[in-house]
Structure formats: structure tokens, C-alpha cells
Design a protein around this motif. Sequence first.
Motif, PDB file in Angstrom:
ATOM      1  N   LEU A   1      -6.351  -5.092  -5.256  1.00 19.17           N
ATOM      2  CA  LEU A   1      -4.926  -4.753  -5.261  1.00 19.17           C
ATOM      3  C   LEU A   1      -4.727  -3.487  -6.077  1.00 19.17           C
ATOM      4  N   LYS A   2      -3.868  -2.610  -5.589  1.00 17.95           N
ATOM      5  CA  LYS A   2      -3.537  -1.435  -6.394  1.00 17.95           C
ATOM      6  C   LYS A   2      -2.069  -1.079  -6.200  1.00 17.95           C
ATOM      7  N   THR A   3      -1.518  -0.361  -7.172  1.00 16.98           N
ATOM      8  CA  THR A   3      -0.148   0.123  -7.065  1.00 16.98           C
ATOM      9  C   THR A   3      -0.051   1.109  -5.905  1.00 16.98           C
ATOM     10  N   ALA A   4       0.938   0.917  -5.053  1.00 16.95           N
ATOM     11  CA  ALA A   4       1.095   1.774  -3.873  1.00 16.95           C
ATOM     12  C   ALA A   4       1.472   3.192  -4.277  1.00 16.95           C
ATOM     13  N   ASP A   5       0.926   4.158  -3.565  1.00 15.60           N
ATOM     14  CA  ASP A   5       1.205   5.563  -3.865  1.00 15.60           C
ATOM     15  C   ASP A   5       2.662   5.918  -3.575  1.00 15.60           C
ATOM     16  N   ALA A   6       3.204   5.377  -2.495  1.00 10.57           N
ATOM     17  CA  ALA A   6       4.554   5.761  -2.073  1.00 10.57           C
ATOM     18  C   ALA A   6       5.646   5.190  -2.967  1.00 10.57           C
ATOM     19  N   ASP A   7       5.426   3.987  -3.494  1.00  9.76           N
ATOM     20  CA  ASP A   7       6.435   3.320  -4.326  1.00  9.76           C
ATOM     21  C   ASP A   7       5.710   2.433  -5.320  1.00  9.76           C
ATOM     22  N   SER A   8       5.809   2.740  -6.598  1.00 10.01           N
ATOM     23  CA  SER A   8       5.061   2.014  -7.629  1.00 10.01           C
ATOM     24  C   SER A   8       5.489   0.552  -7.758  1.00 10.01           C
ATOM     25  N   ARG A   9       6.619   0.196  -7.179  1.00 10.42           N
ATOM     26  CA  ARG A   9       7.045  -1.198  -7.215  1.00 10.42           C
ATOM     27  C   ARG A   9       6.237  -2.050  -6.245  1.00 10.42           C
ATOM     28  N   ASP A  10       5.622  -1.412  -5.232  1.00 12.87           N
ATOM     29  CA  ASP A  10       4.841  -2.118  -4.220  1.00 12.87           C
ATOM     30  C   ASP A  10       3.361  -2.128  -4.595  1.00 12.87           C
ATOM     31  N   LYS A  11       2.615  -3.077  -4.007  1.00 12.33           N
ATOM     32  CA  LYS A  11       1.183  -3.175  -4.241  1.00 12.33           C
ATOM     33  C   LYS A  11       0.440  -3.202  -2.904  1.00 12.33           C
ATOM     34  N   LEU A  12      -0.660  -2.459  -2.829  1.00  9.57           N
ATOM     35  CA  LEU A  12      -1.483  -2.416  -1.628  1.00  9.57           C
ATOM     36  C   LEU A  12      -2.608  -3.433  -1.781  1.00  9.57           C
ATOM     37  N   ALA A  13      -2.708  -4.363  -0.832  1.00  9.99           N
ATOM     38  CA  ALA A  13      -3.736  -5.402  -0.860  1.00  9.99           C
ATOM     39  C   ALA A  13      -4.795  -5.091   0.188  1.00  9.99           C
ATOM     40  N   LEU A  14      -6.056  -4.945  -0.239  1.00 11.97           N
ATOM     41  CA  LEU A  14      -7.166  -4.708   0.678  1.00 11.97           C
ATOM     42  C   LEU A  14      -7.818  -6.041   1.017  1.00 11.97           C
ATOM     43  N   LEU A  15      -7.999  -6.308   2.305  1.00 14.43           N
ATOM     44  CA  LEU A  15      -8.539  -7.582   2.768  1.00 14.43           C
ATOM     45  C   LEU A  15      -9.967  -7.418   3.264  1.00 14.43           C
ATOM     46  N   SER A  16     -10.681  -8.529   3.351  1.00 13.31           N
ATOM     47  CA  SER A  16     -12.107  -8.496   3.673  1.00 13.31           C
ATOM     48  C   SER A  16     -12.398  -8.028   5.096  1.00 13.31           C
ATOM     49  N   ASP A  17     -11.402  -8.094   5.986  1.00 13.61           N
ATOM     50  CA  ASP A  17     -11.619  -7.608   7.356  1.00 13.61           C
ATOM     51  C   ASP A  17     -11.353  -6.114   7.498  1.00 13.61           C
TER      52      ASP A  17
END
Length: 238
Positions: free
Chosen positions: A148-164
Motif C-alpha cells: 500500500l502506498k499514498t496515492a500520487d494524485a491525492d494523499s488522502r487516497d491509498k494505492l493497493a497493489l494486488l498479487s495478480d
Amino acid sequence: MDSELKCILLDDELPGLAYLKLLCGQIKGVKIVKAFDKVDSFLAELPKLEFDLCLLDIEMPALNGLQVAELLGGKPVIFVTAYKEYAAEAFDLNAIDYVRKPVKKERLEQAFLKAAERIGDRAAGHKFLQINTDRGKALLYFDQLLYLKTADADSRDKLALLSDGTSLTLKNVPFEKLLPMLPEKEFVRINKQEVIAVRSVRVFSFDEITTSFTGTGEVPQKLTLGEAYRKQFLQLVS
């Protein structure tokens, strides 16, 4: 409560701390691991402490209780304070409860019951959480979540990377709220902007983690291990 809750107390006012300790001692199923009246002493011992729950005052010198809660790596918190104006911020941090002083035993028992229920839910091994994403409501399965990381476009959002190899954008959720929803022995925060699944760690050094997933150029992605999060990370992978 069916199982014992191991608790830490932190309140800079000694009479209030003594009274809180007395009340906790009268509640079945609650064990006080240690009580602190100084924030710096608590933080110095934190890496060595084993506990389920922290009871925190808010108005304290150096760091206030809200700031201390952010350093606990998702450990459940009950705020115990004379002030009502911090309630919204407390629940933004996913606090279990917000108990006003003067504290009554019955009110404290209610807070501990809430804590036991939440901690029990986490221990029961739930396999997913339901969360708002850019595609609507989604079930985020823990065994598919790598990072999980803080989204570049909006720091309130989080980007979740999945195994697929796909990703989801989790909408408007701070790490302080998200981490307590994740299995605490499977996910760890490594810096202000990133959380990693322990199973995604390939190798690590003092200040860097090489992951099992690829970044740009199809090479394993490398992440920064921040100083403030190093002890917690090392404890979890030891």
C-alpha cells in the motif's frame, strides 16, 4: 471478557494515572503491563513492550495523545481525557473509545468490552475487509494484498497493489485508520507513505527493503525503511 487484555496506561498527571490504574485493577480480564507519566519514557520502552491496548491521555507536554497514537503502529487505543473537543480527531485515528474524565468504572468497562470485541475480531482471522475504492465498494483480501502506498494524485487516497498485478485506489482513508483493519503480524508500515505485506519482503538492510514484486523495468522494487518505523519492522520479521 473471555481473554485477558494486556494494557499500557499513559497520563502525565500522576493522580489521574493512579486513579485510572486503580479502576483498571477492579475490572476482570484487564492486566496493566505498565503505567507511564512521561511520553519520552513510554516511547523509549515501546519497542520492548508487549500489549494489546493503550489507554492515552490527550493533553500532555512534548507530544499529545493523538500524536502518540500515530506512533503505535495500529495498536488499539482508548483515549481518556477531560477534553471533549478532540473526539472527532480521535475517531479519525480509529480509536476504540473516547472516555471523558472524571472516569467512572462502568464507563471504562464499556470501553474495555469494545476493545475485547475488536481485538477478538482481528485475532479470529478475518480474511478480507470491505472498503471504498475508485470502483465502488470492494472486498480487499489480505492474502492478495502485497503493498500500500499514498496515492500520487491525492494523499488522502491509498494505492493497493494486488498479487495478480492489478491495483485498487482506496478512497479517503488514512493509514492510521487502515492499519488496525489489517492483520497486525502480516502487514507493517515502513515509512510515512508505504505499508508492506511481510510476505512481500525479499531482502532488507538497515534502510532499504527489496520486495518480491517488480517495479519499473521488471526488476524487484526497492523501498525505503524509515528510521521511525525500523524497530517495529525488525521486531515483526525477527
